[in-house]
Write an enzyme that holds these catalytic residues in place. Structure first.
Site, short mmCIF file in Angstrom:
data_model
loop_
_atom_site.label_atom_id
_atom_site.label_comp_id
_atom_site.label_asym_id
_atom_site.label_seq_id
_atom_site.Cartn_x
_atom_site.Cartn_y
_atom_site.Cartn_z
N ARG A 36 -63.78 137.69 -3.75
CA ARG A 36 -62.65 137.98 -4.66
C ARG A 36 -62.44 136.81 -5.63
O ARG A 36 -61.80 136.98 -6.67
CB ARG A 36 -61.35 138.19 -3.89
CG ARG A 36 -61.31 139.36 -2.92
CD ARG A 36 -61.81 140.65 -3.50
NE ARG A 36 -63.22 140.84 -3.20
CZ ARG A 36 -64.01 141.73 -3.79
NH1 ARG A 36 -63.54 142.48 -4.75
NH2 ARG A 36 -65.28 141.85 -3.45
N LYS A 88 -69.73 147.93 -11.39
CA LYS A 88 -69.96 149.32 -11.01
C LYS A 88 -69.06 150.29 -11.78
O LYS A 88 -69.50 151.38 -12.14
CB LYS A 88 -69.75 149.51 -9.52
CG LYS A 88 -68.32 149.37 -9.03
CD LYS A 88 -68.23 149.59 -7.53
CE LYS A 88 -66.80 149.43 -7.04
NZ LYS A 88 -65.88 150.44 -7.57
N THR A 89 -67.82 149.87 -12.07
CA THR A 89 -66.93 150.76 -12.84
C THR A 89 -67.49 150.99 -14.23
O THR A 89 -67.44 152.11 -14.76
CB THR A 89 -65.52 150.16 -12.93
OG1 THR A 89 -65.01 149.95 -11.60
CG2 THR A 89 -64.58 151.09 -13.67
N ASP A 136 -67.74 157.12 -6.02
CA ASP A 136 -67.57 155.67 -6.00
C ASP A 136 -67.27 155.22 -4.57
O ASP A 136 -66.75 155.99 -3.75
CB ASP A 136 -66.41 155.30 -6.93
CG ASP A 136 -66.25 153.80 -7.09
OD1 ASP A 136 -67.23 153.07 -6.85
OD2 ASP A 136 -65.15 153.37 -7.47
N GLU A 137 -67.58 153.97 -4.25
CA GLU A 137 -67.33 153.40 -2.92
C GLU A 137 -67.91 154.30 -1.82
O GLU A 137 -67.25 154.60 -0.82
CB GLU A 137 -65.81 153.19 -2.69
CG GLU A 137 -65.13 152.33 -3.72
CD GLU A 137 -65.46 150.84 -3.60
OE1 GLU A 137 -66.31 150.49 -2.76
OE2 GLU A 137 -64.86 150.04 -4.33
N GLN A 171 -69.91 145.71 1.71
CA GLN A 171 -68.46 145.78 1.59
C GLN A 171 -67.88 146.96 2.37
O GLN A 171 -66.79 147.45 2.07
CB GLN A 171 -68.04 145.88 0.12
CG GLN A 171 -68.43 144.66 -0.70
CD GLN A 171 -67.90 144.72 -2.12
OE1 GLN A 171 -66.71 144.55 -2.38
NE2 GLN A 171 -68.80 144.95 -3.06
#
Length: 699
Positions: free
Chosen positions: A629, A32-33, A235-236, A266
């Site tokens: 993770r 996503k970044t 973002d997020e 998430q």
């Protein structure tokens, strides 16, 4: 020009869809970044002036990373193409420069920028201070102490958390609270907001609430920012609360060019106000939303992803997605069973050291994740006993140390004596006869006269109301601040060329006896010296500044950097090679080749409170975040007994373990009984021999 061929088809679609509302569902590890940074670079390449692009995220680290990546994608000498800024009222720049860059920051940094320009519209002074959580706790603690013991229910931290939750939801007192507690909360709110206002201070909630109030009460301010930010990215997005959502909605109301990136799977911050419906029901808030799914994972093996997919599928209220990877299956997930938390800690440390010695996996490639902070105690003990370096994320922040906060308050006071919050902190540090009663009277006088505490200290008519001893202490403090202000911030020629800003500040703190006071405050001499070292380490940052300018300008730049980006200091102080200990809530956005999730027990994950609070889905999302993770190897462990109140109580495995496909799990005990091949054994012994031979050189 950014090469969009480096993106997969769905990433490229997200980058090239520029106009109107766009929802990018970015599963864990799907890049996503990269999508956000390529999208910003592509907008600029298409002719959108950089300053008309706003990217908002939740951490300074993420904001720094995004800006760095954009800078890498676009050379500094960059002429925009055809999508000119027609109708925006600003001419496009000839080059991509540091002064014409997109705004990429956190929500709170954005709020601070807006308030620095317009807060006077709301009756504040522009030199407001930003209260940290410890400052807020001090205010709440003092307020509660004024109430009767019968009224003052709850500890200050719990009251502050509830107060923040209510303020961020538009001050809707939770209906489940008893009437008496709701009334107490309202009284605390009134006193709390009055106390901050009297100090010309704001807290982190105000950095969002006050800009929203500005937008609502001053349409011209809102119109200014709507013209400036024609393309907005968040973002997020699943972590946004009600106030953040309203800020975004106001900014994009005219042009509707909003791109949000998030993952409902998430969403793990509901307890602090995050509202998942902003993502799940985006079509209800914005017409004609383009939804793009990112499902190709670039982080983990397919074994880990299949386990994560199977787990999260049990949440009914979500947007379906299926993560997959080109990294192959990888090893199975290992499940460990231990007698208690001490045995668990020793077993995990043994596994960490085995992988370091036998498989050459360095400490920094391994992380231990847990649900509650209390679980770290046994792990830290075992790591210390084994001589394993570790870094505990979420331990005491460097900037939460008393001595660091004192030095910052002194620097802020010497820069601007009218900064009430800073002055009130250090007026009697070291002690100089300015008692709490004296400072409260001065603060009350400043509130009546509508000026700063320092201005009141300089007012003869106010000083005449104090006893002679207090009056002398106030006068001597004013003279001290004025002398130090002139000495610290005078041009080099006047203060002696070659004397650095850092040395001036250090000399001042020595002169007033602050370092000696720190030493006396600790019974242990080494602890006192460590506090002095912490304070001086902060001062070292004054000489690390590379920006030219007067001492005043350089000190302003230093204090602004510290206030808005404290995380950078924490990152600089982390050991280079160390095992990471981190809670599940803190690990989102991170990744490690080898991950150990400990305490996978009913009552820990899911937490015991989740059944009463109806947050089982969020607990499952939290476990999903922990599982995703891991890049190469995932280990899970639980105990059959755990100490509670000094006694070992029986534990049951987490019900989430039953939701993982059995064929993906390998029992650690069974694996240990399986003989390895001769070739594998020779390889392991060779690695261990090489590692042992290197030990003396390393140590």
């Amino acid at each position: 020009m950014p090469d969009l061929r480096a993106l997969n088809p769905q990433q490229r679609l997200a980058v090239e869809t520029l106009d109107g509302p766009v929802l990018v569902l970015a599963g864990a590890g799907t890049g996503k970044t990269r999508v956000i940074t390529y999208r910003i670079a592509h907008l600029i390449e298409q002719g959108v002036p950089p300053w008309q692009i706003l990217g908002v995220t939740f951490t300074n680290k993420a904001a720094r990373e995004m800006l760095q990546r954009v800078n890498q994608l676009l050379p500094r000498r960059h002429k925009p193409a055809s999508r000119a800024a027609a109708g925006c009222g600003q001419a496009a720049p000839d080059a991509w420069t540091d002064t014409a860059r997109p705004t990429i920051c956190t929500f709170h940094s954005l709020g601070a920028r807006i308030l620095r320009r317009h807060i006077e519209r709301l009756g504040y002074k522009r030199n407001f201070s930003i209260y940290t959580e410890s400052d807020q706790l001090g205010v709440v603690r003092k307020i509660l102490s004024r109430f009767s013991a019968r009224d003052a229910k709850g500890d200050p931290a719990a009251v502050l958390a509830l107060l923040s939750r209510c303020r961020n939801s538009g001050w809707r007192t939770p209906g489940h609270l008893p009437a008496s507690l709701a009334a107490l909360l309202e009284r605390v709110r009134q006193h709390y907001e009055a106390a901050l206002r009297a100090c010309n201070a704001v807290d982190f909630d105000d950095l969002l609430l006050l800009p929203l109030r500005l937008f609502r009460e001053h349409p011209d301010v809102l119109a200014e920012y709507q013209r400036q930010y024609r393309y907005v990215m968040v973002d997020e997005y699943q972590d946004t609360n009600a106030v953040q959502f309203e800020l975004v909605r106001h900014l994009v109301a005219v042009h509707r060019n909003l791109c949000v990136v998030g993952d409902d799977d998430q969403s793990i911050y509901g307890w602090r106000g995050a509202d998942l419906t902003h993502l799940l029901e985006m079509e209800r808030h914005f017409d004609r939303v383009k939804v793009i799914k990112l499902e190709q994972n670039y982080r983990s093996t397919n074994t880990i992803l299949r386990a994560a997919n199977a787990l999260i599928r049990h949440n009914a209220r979500r947007r379906p997605k299926q993560l997959w990877s080109q990294h192959g299956d990888g090893p199975k997930i290992t499940l460990h069973t231990f007698a208690d938390e001490e045995a668990e800690a020793r077993g995990i440390v043994e596994e960490i050291e085995f992988r370091r010695l036998a498989r050459r996996v360095p400490w920094h490639s391994q992380a231990v994740l847990f649900r509650t902070n209390g679980q770290s105690r046994a792990l830290e003990t075992a790591l210390r006993q084994a001589g394993v370096r570790y870094h505990l994320v979420g331990g005491q922040s460097y900037f939460d140390r008393r001595e660091v906060k004192d030095v910052l308050a002194w620097l802020k006071t010497l820069l601007n004596p009218h900064d009430d919050a800073s002055l009130l902190r250090i007026a009697n540090v070291p002690a100089r006869g300015l008692s709490e009663t004296t400072m409260e009277r001065l603060l009350a006088a400043s509130s009546r006269q509508g000026c700063s505490v320092f201005a009141v200290m300089c007012n003869p008519s106010v000083l005449d109301t104090f006893p002679s001893r207090a009056r002398q202490s106030i006068t001597e403090f004013v003279q001290l601040v004025e002398r130090a202000h002139n000495s610290l911030l005078s041009p080099p020629a006047a203060a002696g060329s070659g004397v650095s800003l850092r040395d001036r500040a250090d000399g001042f703190l020595q002169q007033i006896g602050y370092f000696d006071d720190l030493r006396r405050s600790e019974k242990d001499a080494e602890t006192g010296e460590q506090r002095v070292r912490n304070a001086r380490e902060l001062l070292d940052g004054l000489d690390a500044l590379t920006e030219p300018g007067t001492p005043t300008e350089r000190l302003q730049a230093f204090l602004e950097a510290v206030s808005l980006d404290p995380e950078q200091k924490e990152e600089q102080t982390q050991p280079a090679d160390a095992v990471t200990l981190i809670t599940m809530h803190s690990c989102k956005g991170l990744e490690f080749p080898h991950v150990y999730v400990v305490g996978v027990e009913d009552g820990l994950i899911p937490h015991a409170r989740s059944k009463d609070e109806g947050t089982l889905d969020e607990e499952r999302r939290l476990f999903y975040v922990a599982v995703t993770r891991a890049m190469q190897q995932l280990d899970l462990s639980y105990c059959v007994g755990r100490k509670k109140y000094g006694q070992v109580m029986p534990c049951r495995p987490s019900p989430f373990l039953k939701e993982l496909p059995g064929e993906l799990i390998e029992d650690a005990a069974s694996r240990a009984e399986t003989p390895v091949s001769q070739e594998t054994a020779r390889d392991w012994f060779a690695r261990m021999r090489a590692a042992v031979e290197e030990l003396p050189a390393k140590r």
